[in-house]
Every structure is written in C-alpha cells, then in structure tokens.
Design an enzyme around this catalytic site. Sequence first.
Site, PDB file in Angstrom:
ATOM      1  CE  LYS A 178      -2.052   2.948   2.747  1.00  0.00           C
ATOM      2  NZ  LYS A 178      -1.636   4.361   2.297  1.00  0.00           N
ATOM      3  N   GLY A 231       7.254   5.419   7.786  1.00  0.00           N
ATOM      4  CA  GLY A 231       6.251   6.706   7.475  1.00  0.00           C
ATOM      5  C   GLY A 231       6.493   7.822   9.045  1.00  0.00           C
ATOM      6  CB  SER A 232       4.575  10.306  10.674  1.00  0.00           C
ATOM      7  OG  SER A 232       3.142   9.531  10.301  1.00  0.00           O
ATOM      8  CG  ASN A 233       8.441   9.005  15.563  1.00  0.00           C
ATOM      9  OD1 ASN A 233       8.761   9.354  14.211  1.00  0.00           O
ATOM     10  ND2 ASN A 233       9.061   8.422  16.373  1.00  0.00           N
ATOM     11  N   GLY A 236       3.217   4.992  12.683  1.00  0.00           N
ATOM     12  CA  GLY A 236       4.164   4.253  12.931  1.00  0.00           C
ATOM     13  C   GLY A 236       4.173   3.329  14.409  1.00  0.00           C
ATOM     14  CD  GLU A 253      14.285   2.463  10.845  1.00  0.00           C
ATOM     15  OE1 GLU A 253      14.371   3.276  10.420  1.00  0.00           O
ATOM     16  OE2 GLU A 253      14.580   1.210  10.696  1.00  0.00           O
ATOM     17  CB  CYS A 287      13.620   9.579   6.623  1.00  0.00           C
ATOM     18  SG  CYS A 287      14.373   8.306   5.793  1.00  0.00           S
ATOM     19  CD  GLN A 334       5.587  18.343   5.119  1.00  0.00           C
ATOM     20  OE1 GLN A 334       5.218  16.911   5.877  1.00  0.00           O
ATOM     21  NE2 GLN A 334       6.691  18.849   6.449  1.00  0.00           N
ATOM     22  CD  GLU A 388      10.453  13.988  10.552  1.00  0.00           C
ATOM     23  OE1 GLU A 388       9.089  12.840  10.897  1.00  0.00           O
ATOM     24  OE2 GLU A 388      10.962  12.498  10.335  1.00  0.00           O
TER      25      GLU A 388
HETATM   26  P1  NAP Z   1       2.427   8.651   6.958  1.00  0.00           P
HETATM   27  O1  NAP Z   1       1.585   9.487   7.168  1.00  0.00           O
HETATM   28  O2  NAP Z   1       2.752   7.610   8.640  1.00  0.00           O
HETATM   29  O3  NAP Z   1       2.031   7.719   6.042  1.00  0.00           O
HETATM   30  C1  NAP Z   1       3.330   6.344   5.874  1.00  0.00           C
HETATM   31  C2  NAP Z   1       2.294   5.444   5.215  1.00  0.00           C
HETATM   32  O4  NAP Z   1       1.127   5.156   6.358  1.00  0.00           O
HETATM   33  C3  NAP Z   1       1.344   5.937   4.255  1.00  0.00           C
HETATM   34  O5  NAP Z   1       1.201   4.593   3.306  1.00  0.00           O
HETATM   35  C4  NAP Z   1      -0.289   6.532   4.750  1.00  0.00           C
HETATM   36  O6  NAP Z   1      -1.336   5.997   4.139  1.00  0.00           O
HETATM   37  C5  NAP Z   1       0.203   4.969   5.979  1.00  0.00           C
HETATM   38  N1  NAP Z   1      -1.354   4.638   6.835  1.00  0.00           N
HETATM   39  C6  NAP Z   1      -1.820   5.863   7.624  1.00  0.00           C
HETATM   40  N2  NAP Z   1      -2.262   5.531   8.039  1.00  0.00           N
HETATM   41  C7  NAP Z   1      -2.528   4.097   8.182  1.00  0.00           C
HETATM   42  C8  NAP Z   1      -2.980   3.384   9.613  1.00  0.00           C
HETATM   43  N3  NAP Z   1      -3.259   3.623  10.321  1.00  0.00           N
HETATM   44  N4  NAP Z   1      -2.506   1.626   9.084  1.00  0.00           N
HETATM   45  C9  NAP Z   1      -1.995   1.458   8.541  1.00  0.00           C
HETATM   46  N5  NAP Z   1      -1.373   2.252   7.353  1.00  0.00           N
HETATM   47  C10 NAP Z   1      -1.806   4.030   7.858  1.00  0.00           C
HETATM   48  O7  NAP Z   1       3.887   9.322   6.876  1.00  0.00           O
HETATM   49  P2  NAP Z   1       4.323  10.338   5.871  1.00  0.00           P
HETATM   50  O8  NAP Z   1       3.720  11.612   5.888  1.00  0.00           O
HETATM   51  O9  NAP Z   1       3.994   9.191   4.312  1.00  0.00           O
HETATM   52  O10 NAP Z   1       5.705   9.601   5.720  1.00  0.00           O
HETATM   53  C11 NAP Z   1       6.539  10.933   6.178  1.00  0.00           C
HETATM   54  C12 NAP Z   1       7.648  10.081   7.544  1.00  0.00           C
HETATM   55  O11 NAP Z   1       8.643   9.429   7.246  1.00  0.00           O
HETATM   56  C13 NAP Z   1       8.140  11.035   8.209  1.00  0.00           C
HETATM   57  O12 NAP Z   1       8.087  11.160   9.685  1.00  0.00           O
HETATM   58  C14 NAP Z   1       9.553  10.733   7.649  1.00  0.00           C
HETATM   59  O13 NAP Z   1      10.640  11.029   8.380  1.00  0.00           O
HETATM   60  C15 NAP Z   1       9.194   9.091   8.023  1.00  0.00           C
HETATM   61  N6  NAP Z   1      10.452   8.591   7.100  1.00  0.00           N
HETATM   62  C16 NAP Z   1      11.034   7.876   7.403  1.00  0.00           C
HETATM   63  C17 NAP Z   1      11.902   6.569   7.077  1.00  0.00           C
HETATM   64  C18 NAP Z   1      13.070   6.147   7.546  1.00  0.00           C
HETATM   65  O14 NAP Z   1      13.709   4.909   6.721  1.00  0.00           O
HETATM   66  N7  NAP Z   1      13.081   6.498   9.053  1.00  0.00           N
HETATM   67  C19 NAP Z   1      11.882   7.187   5.722  1.00  0.00           C
HETATM   68  C20 NAP Z   1      11.469   7.415   4.937  1.00  0.00           C
HETATM   69  C21 NAP Z   1      10.298   8.551   5.813  1.00  0.00           C
HETATM   70  P3  NAP Z   1      -2.339   7.473   3.785  1.00  0.00           P
HETATM   71  O15 NAP Z   1      -1.108   8.057   2.627  1.00  0.00           O
HETATM   72  O16 NAP Z   1      -2.986   7.027   2.314  1.00  0.00           O
HETATM   73  O17 NAP Z   1      -2.351   8.267   4.641  1.00  0.00           O
END
Ligand code: NAP
Length: 496
Positions: A178, A231-233, A236, A253, A287, A334, A388
């Site tokens: 997904k 994704g986000s904390n 996650g 992550e 990230c 954002q 962040e």
């Molecule tokens: P996000 O809002 O947490 O979304 C990540 C993924 O999770 C998306 O596909 C999202 O779908 C999905 N999601 C949302 N709600 C969910 C639920 N209840 N159950 C299962 N999945 C769900 O993060 P983002 O805004 O896309 O990414 C930015 C974040 O990623 C930042 O915090 C960044 O630091 C982090 N990141 C970390 C790394 C690392 O390796 N540490 C690498 C890259 C990014 P939708 O898009 O449909 O909401």
Amino acid sequence: MSQTIPTQRNFIGGEWVAPSTGNHAPNRSPANIDDVVGHYPVSGAKDAQDAVAAAKAAFPAWSSMPGPARGRILWKAVDILKSRVEELATMLCREEGKTLAESRGEVNKGINLFEFYAGEGFRTHGKTLPSEMKQTLTFTLRQPLGVVALITPWNFPFAIPAWKSAPALITGNTVVMKPASNTPGTATLLAKALEDAGLPKGVFNLVTGPGGAVGNTLVDHPSVVAVSFTGSNGIGLALNERCAKRGIRVTAEMGGKNPVVVLDDADLDLAASGIVGGAFGSTGQRCTATSRVVVQKGVAPQLLERVVAAAKKLKVGNGLEAGIDMGPAVDESQLKTDLEYIDIAKSEGAQLLCGGKRLTDGALAKGYFVEPTIFGKVKPGSRLHQEEVFGPVVAVVEVGDFEEALAVANGVEFGLSASIYTRDANTAMKFVERSEVGMVHVNNPTVGGEAQLPFGGWKSTGVGEREMAEEGAEFFTQLKTVFFDYTGAARTSKIY
Ligand code: NAP
C-alpha cells in the site's frame, strides 16, 4: 485535455482491477496543482482483502521456487526498470515534487536494491554448527514468512517500495503493498515492471487508497504475518501496537531530527556544502535530511556566512524545469506544517537568517513552495530543535566544545542519522562511538544509504530490524533449527 489523463487500477492476482469502491482520486503535482498525473483508486477494505487472498494463493508455489530462480525474475525486473528510468523519474518528479535529477537518483537507487537482492537469491543462508551429540548434523534454515504487508510513505515513492519489496520477494514471501496516497504513480509503475518481468500472478499485489481503510485492513488481516512500515511516528507506533496484539512481526522506520556537528578545525567549505545539500535536497523531505546544525562558537559566523549565501542561491521551482535546485512541499498540509514551524521558531526567539516565506510569484502560485529557511540562535529545548518538521527549515545551535556538541546532537528523541565535520580523527571516532543514531557520517552529509549497508535508526526512529542489506532480508525470514541424527540406531543416552 482531461481525456488524456489516465485512470489507473489496482494490481491484484496478476490482473489490473478497478477498485471495489468505484472511487478514484486525482494525483496532482505539488509543483503545479493543474498538472494531474492520473486518477488512482481510492480502494476499500474489500480490495485489500482480495489482494491478501491472491497473495496467500500464490505463496506455496513462490516460496518453493529455488532462490536463484526467484533472483532471475528480479534480474529481469532490473533490466526493465533500467530501460524505464526516464519514465519513472518523470512520474516521481511530477507526483512528489523533487527535481528530475533527484528523481533519477532515487530511481537508480531503487534499481540498485533490486540488483543487490536478485543476487541474494544465491546467498540466503543459515548456519552449520557443531552438535553436543555424536553423528548429528545441526544447522539452521531461513524460510519465508508468508503474506507480508508493505506500507510506504510519499517521500521516497520508488526507493522505499523497492527496498521493502525486493528482500520480501527474494526470500520467498508474497506481498501486498500500500503506497502513500500522495504518490501512488511510481509504485504503480513498479508493479507494471514486476508484471512484465514475469513475476507469477499474485506474488506482488498493489492496492492504492487511504491508510485507514486499506492500511488497517492489511495490518489486522489474519493471513498477513508481517508488516514493514515506513512513515511518521504517530502512525508507526499505533501500527506497532496493533501488530503486537496479534503477535506478528513488524518493522517501523519513522522520524528523524538529524544533526551536523561542525567543530573549530573543520573544513568549512566542505561542511557548508554538506549542510546545504543535506538540508535542502529533496526539499528537506528526507528522513535523513539535515535539520540541525550544531556548531562551535569560534567558527559559527564563518560557517553561517557560507551556508546562508549558498541557501540564498538555490533556485526553487518546478523540478521538471532545467536549473531548479529545490522543489515544493509535497502537499498543502506539509506546506502548512513548514510555515507553522517557521512561526513557532520566531515565537521561540530564534533568529531568522534566511528564507521564512511561502513563494507565490508567477507559476509558483500553483504549487506549495517554501524558501530554504535557516534559523540561528536556536535553543536546544525549543520545539524547532526537538520536533521533526520534514521540510526545508534548519535550526542552528552554537556550542562551546565537543562534549556540549555531542550532548546537543544526542539530546532529541530521534536517532536516525548524524554527521561530524572535523579534521581530527580521534574526535571523529569519539563521535562515531557515542552518537545515539543508527547511521553516522564523518565529513559527509547526514543523507544517503546504499543497498548493501543496513539502514535505520535508534531511539524513537525505529522499531524492529534494519532495512536494506542482508539484515533487511532477515526480517522477511524465520529460522528453523534442524537436528539430523545419522547414527541409524537408538541412542543409549541423550543429553537433553
Ligand atoms: P505517514 O503519514 O505515517 O504515512 C505512511 C504510510 O502509512 C502511508 O502509506 C499512509 O497512507 C499509511 N497509513 C496511514 N494511516 C494508516 C493506518 N491507520 N494503518 C496503516 N497505514 C496507514 O507518513 P508520511 O507522511 O507518508 O511520511 C513521512 C514520514 O516518514 C516522516 O516522519 C519521515 O521521517 C518518515 N520516513 C522515515 C524513514 C526512515 O527510514 N526512518 C524513511 C522515509 C520517511 P496514506 O498516505 O493513505 O495516509
């Protein structure tokens, strides 16, 4: 004009199928909201369930195929992806906003991941160890888990789907992916490349749609035995809890707040170029982006002069155009976050050194552009230093000595990446040893990762295994310990 905009489908069981909801959403470029990349499925729970059923049906044949044979299919995908770099990079640039050059870099990085894991098909190995018993061979096998769910963010819409799917597939698992709702296009092209490479039907499935309906269905589905999330904390940690309740494997992550430490003896030109590239590359939406600079007071004015001058020269605009250095924020939300943190920093008494505004001149009004922004005199306890932002906003803290620099660098909840600029190898090594992060750089920006090197963070950044490298494949396997008695006779005594 709208007739040329494609309407896309999910990839389930080897077929391109319309979402059960009948709903699609436009995928708009954040650099120009009039540029609609395509209409992508807004899928629901049923689509996720269908994808899991297809992955489950495909598992017995795929998991029993020899690893080298699986590897050859991934090699075919590598060849196909290499022939489509421009198509993938253009899609990535349009839907995520990073520049075309950055997009090409990301696509090539993703292809490296497939190259590395294709080879792992020959190498997935257990251990042979001595037994306490005579004429008994004891060894371990690494075996696949089953159906795995991969949930990916928007900021690396090709590299992250690649670094999760390649190790999952090579080790014999079947996949439901997904991608983020902001960036379904690049992942859809990846699914097409895997189909064209001859991956058997149902081995890789793609369902686009909201985290709530699709993501939750995958995470809670009894046939899904592992979840790999980036994704986000907030999301996650909630997902980690749900997986823990079902007792299934999870890797998450999450966020970062990555510092660059610059000491008195550093090469300041090198440090400045590392900071500007790390902070504003990909609009600070990595990230591993540099979001903090921790500089010794003695060289702070000279360093900041260089960094601010370079930041002011960056050309912000639509990444499809030549000469653009920095693209937009990924979406309106954002953009709002970036501007909110700029206001927070001002209210906390930080000193605005450059940037600080949304850009709306001419064509920029159609996108979500923010100036590269640097704040000086930031307090270590302030929100700008602790939280962040995930945008082109940098916090600079001045410190007296190495010990203070280390304490400030380590003084946040996250622990993804950190960097130090110094000419003293002893100090550099002390930083390597005591830095509370998963990845450390010396005289090098905070960003980057390579297929063969473990990637991931400490503290609040990461739960579960490292990604990429051999460790990334281990997450997708389970160990079996084998006791093979070849005496051919009943034992007179057994130790245990
Ligand atoms: P996000 O809002 O947490 O979304 C990540 C993924 O999770 C998306 O596909 C999202 O779908 C999905 N999601 C949302 N709600 C969910 C639920 N209840 N159950 C299962 N999945 C769900 O993060 P983002 O805004 O896309 O990414 C930015 C974040 O990623 C930042 O915090 C960044 O630091 C982090 N990141 C970390 C790394 C690392 O390796 N540490 C690498 C890259 C990014 P939708 O898009 O449909 O909401």
